[in-house]
Design a protein around this motif. Sequence first.
Motif, PDB file in Angstrom:
ATOM      1  N   LYS A 115       0.817  -1.122  -0.166  1.00 48.73           N
ATOM      2  CA  LYS A 115      -0.025   0.063  -0.039  1.00 48.73           C
ATOM      3  C   LYS A 115       0.935   1.376   0.019  1.00 48.73           C
ATOM      4  CE  LYS A 115      -2.135  -1.059   3.956  1.00 48.73           C
ATOM      5  NZ  LYS A 115      -2.846  -1.270   5.050  1.00 48.73           N
ATOM      6  N   PHE A 116       2.018   1.115   0.434  1.00 46.35           N
ATOM      7  CA  PHE A 116       2.900   2.452   0.510  1.00 46.35           C
ATOM      8  C   PHE A 116       3.444   2.749  -0.986  1.00 46.35           C
ATOM      9  CE2 PHE A 116       3.768   0.152   4.476  1.00 46.35           C
ATOM     10  CZ  PHE A 116       3.264   1.019   5.326  1.00 46.35           C
ATOM     11  N   LYS A 117       3.164   1.927  -2.045  1.00 47.29           N
ATOM     12  CA  LYS A 117       3.534   2.575  -3.371  1.00 47.29           C
ATOM     13  C   LYS A 117       2.785   3.712  -3.778  1.00 47.29           C
ATOM     14  CE  LYS A 117      -0.172  -0.361  -5.469  1.00 47.29           C
ATOM     15  NZ  LYS A 117      -0.552  -1.314  -6.471  1.00 47.29           N
ATOM     16  N   ASP A 118       1.600   4.050  -2.956  1.00 51.48           N
ATOM     17  CA  ASP A 118       0.901   5.276  -3.491  1.00 51.48           C
ATOM     18  C   ASP A 118       1.302   6.232  -2.451  1.00 51.48           C
ATOM     19  OD1 ASP A 118      -0.451   4.223  -5.464  1.00 51.48           O
ATOM     20  OD2 ASP A 118      -2.110   3.145  -4.028  1.00 51.48           O
ATOM     21  N   SER A 119       2.258   6.228  -1.571  1.00 55.60           N
ATOM     22  CA  SER A 119       2.512   7.062  -0.807  1.00 55.60           C
ATOM     23  C   SER A 119       3.545   8.140  -1.178  1.00 55.60           C
ATOM     24  CB  SER A 119       3.279   6.566   0.848  1.00 55.60           C
ATOM     25  OG  SER A 119       4.155   5.873   0.329  1.00 55.60           O
ATOM     26  N   VAL A 120       4.317   7.804  -2.117  1.00 56.60           N
ATOM     27  CA  VAL A 120       5.420   8.486  -2.923  1.00 56.60           C
ATOM     28  C   VAL A 120       5.250   8.277  -4.402  1.00 56.60           C
ATOM     29  CG1 VAL A 120       7.702   8.901  -3.387  1.00 56.60           C
ATOM     30  CG2 VAL A 120       7.025   8.097  -1.168  1.00 56.60           C
TER      31      VAL A 120
END
Length: 209
Positions: A52-57
């Motif tokens: 899910k962290f792929k959309d944080s940056v």
Amino acid sequence: MTDWYYEDNGMQRGPIKECDLVAMFVNRFLSLETRVWSADLGAEWTAASQTKFKDSVRVVPPPLPPLRDAQTANGSVEFGLQPPAFPSTTPSIGSYYAMLLAYSPLAILLADVTAKAAKLDPNAPDFNNASQLWWTLATVFTAILDARQLFQNGLNPRRRWIAPFVLLTPLGYFWRRAAILNGGWRYLWIWLACTLVCLIGEVGFIFDV
């Protein structure tokens, strides 16, 4: 939120709250190639770019296309679970500056030995006050450099206070450092041993042994 763990230079870090880990990605403290783990991922460590962290940056696009806002994702709370065994060596929290600080009491003894060899009185008030002042300034400066290095290495991402504790003597500094890092007590024991050697040497100078 779910507790997360992450890889830092081949070492396991965590647990850390999801919002804090997102902030580290957004602020570029960690890359999306960093491996992470939470209870939702099962027994495998996974690159952040596959979670899910792929959309944080967002990767910066070429000049013409517009930039898009960064996004974050929420997770569920899990308790009582631990990450699988991490294929890494024991975390190293060693520091060149911490070692200098641990051996710093010997600097006072060395100054007194040098003064004695130069036929000066190491117990003279002027000499004693000057050496104590320079030792104190060097100790504070070294502690600040050590605390800065810990932050840069990701060992104290929340910038919890460490350096000011050196004002309680290096004993207070090393106690605070070890409490935050959950390790590194050897520096405290080295400092105590060096302080004992220094005290024995000072007693010898007082009685001119």
